[in-house]
Design a protein around this motif. Sequence first.
Motif, mmCIF file in Angstrom:
data_model
loop_
_atom_site.group_PDB
_atom_site.id
_atom_site.type_symbol
_atom_site.label_atom_id
_atom_site.label_comp_id
_atom_site.label_asym_id
_atom_site.label_seq_id
_atom_site.Cartn_x
_atom_site.Cartn_y
_atom_site.Cartn_z
ATOM 1 N N MET A 145 80.339 -71.376 -47.269
ATOM 2 C CA MET A 145 81.653 -71.911 -46.910
ATOM 3 C C MET A 145 82.141 -71.352 -45.578
ATOM 4 O O MET A 145 82.845 -72.025 -44.831
ATOM 5 C CB MET A 145 82.663 -71.639 -48.034
ATOM 6 C CG MET A 145 82.475 -72.547 -49.239
ATOM 7 S SD MET A 145 83.839 -72.503 -50.450
ATOM 8 C CE MET A 145 83.535 -70.938 -51.239
ATOM 9 N N LYS A 146 81.762 -70.106 -45.271
ATOM 10 C CA LYS A 146 82.090 -69.541 -43.956
ATOM 11 C C LYS A 146 81.493 -70.401 -42.853
ATOM 12 O O LYS A 146 82.131 -70.703 -41.845
ATOM 13 C CB LYS A 146 81.545 -68.115 -43.835
ATOM 14 C CG LYS A 146 82.403 -67.034 -44.446
ATOM 15 C CD LYS A 146 81.745 -65.682 -44.186
ATOM 16 C CE LYS A 146 82.485 -64.553 -44.890
ATOM 17 N NZ LYS A 146 81.779 -63.256 -44.682
ATOM 18 N N LEU A 147 80.238 -70.793 -43.036
ATOM 19 C CA LEU A 147 79.559 -71.613 -42.034
ATOM 20 C C LEU A 147 80.213 -72.978 -41.896
ATOM 21 O O LEU A 147 80.384 -73.503 -40.800
ATOM 22 C CB LEU A 147 78.084 -71.783 -42.409
ATOM 23 C CG LEU A 147 77.189 -70.552 -42.263
ATOM 24 C CD1 LEU A 147 75.815 -70.825 -42.848
ATOM 25 C CD2 LEU A 147 77.061 -70.138 -40.812
ATOM 26 N N GLU A 148 80.571 -73.561 -43.031
ATOM 27 C CA GLU A 148 81.080 -74.930 -43.011
ATOM 28 C C GLU A 148 82.539 -75.035 -42.598
ATOM 29 O O GLU A 148 82.931 -75.985 -41.936
ATOM 30 C CB GLU A 148 80.897 -75.574 -44.391
ATOM 31 C CG GLU A 148 79.452 -75.870 -44.732
ATOM 32 C CD GLU A 148 78.788 -76.776 -43.710
ATOM 33 O OE1 GLU A 148 79.388 -77.807 -43.334
ATOM 34 O OE2 GLU A 148 77.673 -76.460 -43.272
ATOM 35 N N PHE A 149 83.355 -74.070 -42.971
ATOM 36 C CA PHE A 149 84.796 -74.173 -42.721
ATOM 37 C C PHE A 149 85.221 -73.491 -41.426
ATOM 38 O O PHE A 149 86.386 -73.536 -41.057
ATOM 39 C CB PHE A 149 85.585 -73.590 -43.895
ATOM 40 C CG PHE A 149 85.413 -74.365 -45.178
ATOM 41 C CD1 PHE A 149 84.943 -75.661 -45.167
ATOM 42 C CD2 PHE A 149 85.722 -73.788 -46.391
ATOM 43 C CE1 PHE A 149 84.777 -76.380 -46.338
ATOM 44 C CE2 PHE A 149 85.572 -74.500 -47.582
ATOM 45 C CZ PHE A 149 85.092 -75.792 -47.553
ATOM 46 N N GLY A 150 84.283 -72.843 -40.747
ATOM 47 C CA GLY A 150 84.531 -72.357 -39.402
ATOM 48 C C GLY A 150 85.682 -71.395 -39.229
ATOM 49 O O GLY A 150 86.278 -71.339 -38.170
ATOM 50 N N GLU A 190 86.467 -81.424 -41.639
ATOM 51 C CA GLU A 190 85.390 -82.311 -42.074
ATOM 52 C C GLU A 190 85.207 -82.234 -43.592
ATOM 53 O O GLU A 190 84.703 -81.253 -44.111
ATOM 54 C CB GLU A 190 84.075 -81.925 -41.386
ATOM 55 C CG GLU A 190 84.192 -81.805 -39.876
ATOM 56 C CD GLU A 190 83.317 -80.690 -39.343
ATOM 57 O OE1 GLU A 190 82.522 -80.145 -40.102
ATOM 58 O OE2 GLU A 190 83.452 -80.375 -38.165
ATOM 59 N N LEU A 191 85.589 -83.301 -44.296
ATOM 60 C CA LEU A 191 85.386 -83.315 -45.745
ATOM 61 C C LEU A 191 83.904 -83.412 -46.099
ATOM 62 O O LEU A 191 83.497 -83.066 -47.207
ATOM 63 C CB LEU A 191 86.162 -84.483 -46.360
ATOM 64 C CG LEU A 191 87.690 -84.307 -46.363
ATOM 65 C CD1 LEU A 191 88.367 -85.561 -46.877
ATOM 66 C CD2 LEU A 191 88.096 -83.121 -47.214
ATOM 67 N N PHE A 192 83.089 -83.892 -45.131
ATOM 68 C CA PHE A 192 81.651 -83.942 -45.377
ATOM 69 C C PHE A 192 81.080 -82.548 -45.629
ATOM 70 O O PHE A 192 80.001 -82.407 -46.196
ATOM 71 C CB PHE A 192 80.925 -84.571 -44.184
ATOM 72 C CG PHE A 192 80.655 -86.038 -44.360
ATOM 73 C CD1 PHE A 192 79.877 -86.494 -45.412
ATOM 74 C CD2 PHE A 192 81.173 -86.955 -43.467
ATOM 75 C CE1 PHE A 192 79.629 -87.839 -45.574
ATOM 76 C CE2 PHE A 192 80.935 -88.309 -43.625
ATOM 77 C CZ PHE A 192 80.154 -88.755 -44.680
ATOM 78 N N SER A 193 81.800 -81.519 -45.197
ATOM 79 C CA SER A 193 81.334 -80.153 -45.431
ATOM 80 C C SER A 193 81.131 -79.892 -46.915
ATOM 81 O O SER A 193 80.266 -79.099 -47.303
ATOM 82 C CB SER A 193 82.346 -79.145 -44.866
ATOM 83 O OG SER A 193 82.437 -79.249 -43.469
ATOM 84 N N TRP A 194 81.918 -80.556 -47.743
ATOM 85 C CA TRP A 194 81.783 -80.355 -49.187
ATOM 86 C C TRP A 194 80.441 -80.873 -49.701
ATOM 87 O O TRP A 194 79.899 -80.353 -50.670
ATOM 88 C CB TRP A 194 82.929 -81.026 -49.935
ATOM 89 C CG TRP A 194 84.167 -80.198 -49.905
ATOM 90 C CD1 TRP A 194 85.312 -80.432 -49.203
ATOM 91 C CD2 TRP A 194 84.384 -78.958 -50.591
ATOM 92 N NE1 TRP A 194 86.221 -79.426 -49.396
ATOM 93 C CE2 TRP A 194 85.683 -78.504 -50.253
ATOM 94 C CE3 TRP A 194 83.609 -78.187 -51.452
ATOM 95 C CZ2 TRP A 194 86.209 -77.322 -50.744
ATOM 96 C CZ3 TRP A 194 84.142 -76.999 -51.940
ATOM 97 C CH2 TRP A 194 85.418 -76.580 -51.599
ATOM 98 N N HIS A 195 79.887 -81.896 -49.048
ATOM 99 C CA HIS A 195 78.554 -82.366 -49.436
ATOM 100 C C HIS A 195 77.527 -81.250 -49.224
ATOM 101 O O HIS A 195 76.659 -81.018 -50.067
ATOM 102 C CB HIS A 195 78.151 -83.584 -48.595
ATOM 103 C CG HIS A 195 78.503 -84.890 -49.228
ATOM 104 N ND1 HIS A 195 78.074 -85.249 -50.486
ATOM 105 C CD2 HIS A 195 79.249 -85.926 -48.771
ATOM 106 C CE1 HIS A 195 78.534 -86.458 -50.782
ATOM 107 N NE2 HIS A 195 79.256 -86.890 -49.757
ATOM 108 N N THR A 196 77.626 -80.578 -48.090
ATOM 109 C CA THR A 196 76.696 -79.487 -47.787
ATOM 110 C C THR A 196 76.838 -78.362 -48.808
ATOM 111 O O THR A 196 75.844 -77.833 -49.321
ATOM 112 C CB THR A 196 76.978 -78.939 -46.376
ATOM 113 O OG1 THR A 196 76.936 -80.018 -45.440
ATOM 114 C CG2 THR A 196 75.958 -77.891 -45.980
#
Length: 721
Positions: free
Chosen positions: A319-324, A372-378
């Motif tokens: 989540m750190k990577l995705e939520f920046g 980016e809500l697509f982050s939740w897919h990752t």
Amino acid sequence: MKKTIGLFVNTFYDEYEVSIWEGIKKAINEYGYTLISFVGGSLNNPYFNNKTRNTVYDLACSKNVDGILAISVSIASYIDRDVLQTFFASYSPVPIISIGIPLDNIPHISIDNKSGMDALVTHLVKDHNFRRIAFICGPKKNRDAEVRLYAYKNVLTQFKIPINPQLIVHGSFHVNSGQLAISQLIDERKVAFDAIIGANDYVAINAISELEKRGIRVPADVAVVGFDDVIESQYLEYPLTTVKQPGFKLGYEAAVMMCSLLNKKKIEMDKEIASQLILRNSCGCDNTYKIENIDKYIQSSTNEKINKKQFILAMTDIMKLEFGGSFSPLQLSKLAERLFISLMKELQGKEEGTFFKSLKEIIKDTSRYIPELFSWHTIISFLFIKIAPELSFPDKSDSLLRLFINVSRLIDSITIRNLKYRIVKANEREMHLYSLKKRLHTVLEVYQLKEIMKKEFPLLGIKSCYINVYHKYEQKSSPGAQLLFAYVNERFPDIEPDKQLFDSKLLLPDGIKNNKENKSFIMLSLSYKKELLGFILYELEKPPLGPKSISFTTERSLCEILTIELSNTVKSIMLFNQVAEQVKYIDKKDYESEEKFASNTLPEEKLQEYFQQLLLYMDTEKPFVDLDLTLPYLAEQLNIPRNHLSYVINKYSRVNFYAFVNSYRIKQAKHYLEAAYKEKINILEIAYNSGFKSKSTFYKIFKKHTQLTPTDYRSKYLAGL
């Protein structure tokens, strides 16, 4: 004492720069400081004339900021390192931190472009076996662009693939660079290629569009990849494989460095933040959400199953990577714990549907902060593919698969709904701005501007706005400014006349450093065409509730759009005031029209729009220098009916057509007379060049306007020098 930090930023149209700004703003808020964003464009830009835009950088100094953060990789895209070093040296002794470009004796923080590009090119060669890989470069003098090109060549060399200069196209970071590069590769060079790397995502997306126009399919015929991971890259038919730059984290860390520096703490002189390879479909990968290098918390032994602590560590990391950096590690840890507890209850059969419900609530609670809500897919792919199988529920594989499918559908549903909402809001904003633009076209005086913006600023989320125009000022050490318009905390305060003139380096009449509140200002230059008028400061409200992807860029770029329109309006107000001054000494009898026309039936707004159009035309095209200028001819040039043009001149300038035109001719003549001692222009030439048919007419009208003969006026002017 509260500190004020300045930020040099190119533009808020660029999502990457906005993400850096968001990170800086978060850190500045945590320290309780004030942030001023000087939005001044790139220096020496060959594609856009940014000279008037660049002038906001000139205003930054110790009078208004305690330190400067500069997104150097963006503002210095078209200048070399030595020029940038000299540019920053001019701000001494104000401390500067460079974001992107390392310089001598200046702290610097940047993204590790090399490792990201290394991973991207290696993936294309090793996993897809591509050998003819085209590369669309960024600007030649841009460090990031140079590092990415170096990494591309280095990887090809490592795999013993010859570097073909015909496959390397020198471009820029601008969108149209993709289309131009495809044209060069296919039409001019006629070279074959099986993959393309864009200088950034926007270039790659533009290249995909051009390829599709030519019937070339991506990724079936050609793979295309980018760099940055902008929001748009995820919404393509085949989402873009790219390298994620954690802009938010970059900005946050840069601001922390500056705050530490101002508090006399030791900082790193050079700091680098890792980038991350994101594999999607545009390169030909089937797995849309593949995660690289994130398996460190997963136990290799099947006898040792993941416990709660390991789960939370792994999920927090991804989540750190995705939520920046939008959330603190503690906040992410709590989110991971919520996911773990609900998933365990689901798999244990204690509460069916609890994981689905919890995830839905978490997405709703966090969507306003996540671009980016697509982050939740990752995140969910990582959870179900990497972690869930390692939990102690081997008999739940079918349940996990069904849950994964349902959760993926949930994320898609929320994403599509938010995307549609974005489109609706974007259309609403576009129509609103179009309507506002039309209304601003009718403004001739400050009170009219106040009436319009009284309704508009709250709707646009603007808390305060200050419009300042450059003005002669007693302090010769810096240019003066005059406060033309002030909207403060959603009201229009009365500013005393003696406080409206101030040193422009203070930015506000009372000085921006005297603000006791923690604020964030956005500052841009006001200009009309190539003419510099002044500068404008905005203070925005907090973003409205709702998905951050809706307001993440538009709230900031709105300031740039609005500034263009306000610049035109300010120019009209200044011209209207000039005309009023020009005709002040004309005899009242000159108000009588040369011809009588029937009373006008046009609405007031249309009449004001016509007059604004006339003023701008007179100022820029100078038709009055034509000795034979007539009302019908001027009306034809403006595409305004003759009777309407005559009416608006009478109504707003209070003189007839010829007196109106002559007021401009006198203004032009004054300019020539003031310069005559340098250019050696005689009086007769001045008369003709200003639009007068004879010297005698010129003397007569000039004296009526100035109470002086041209010769006396020149003598008086020269005596004052």
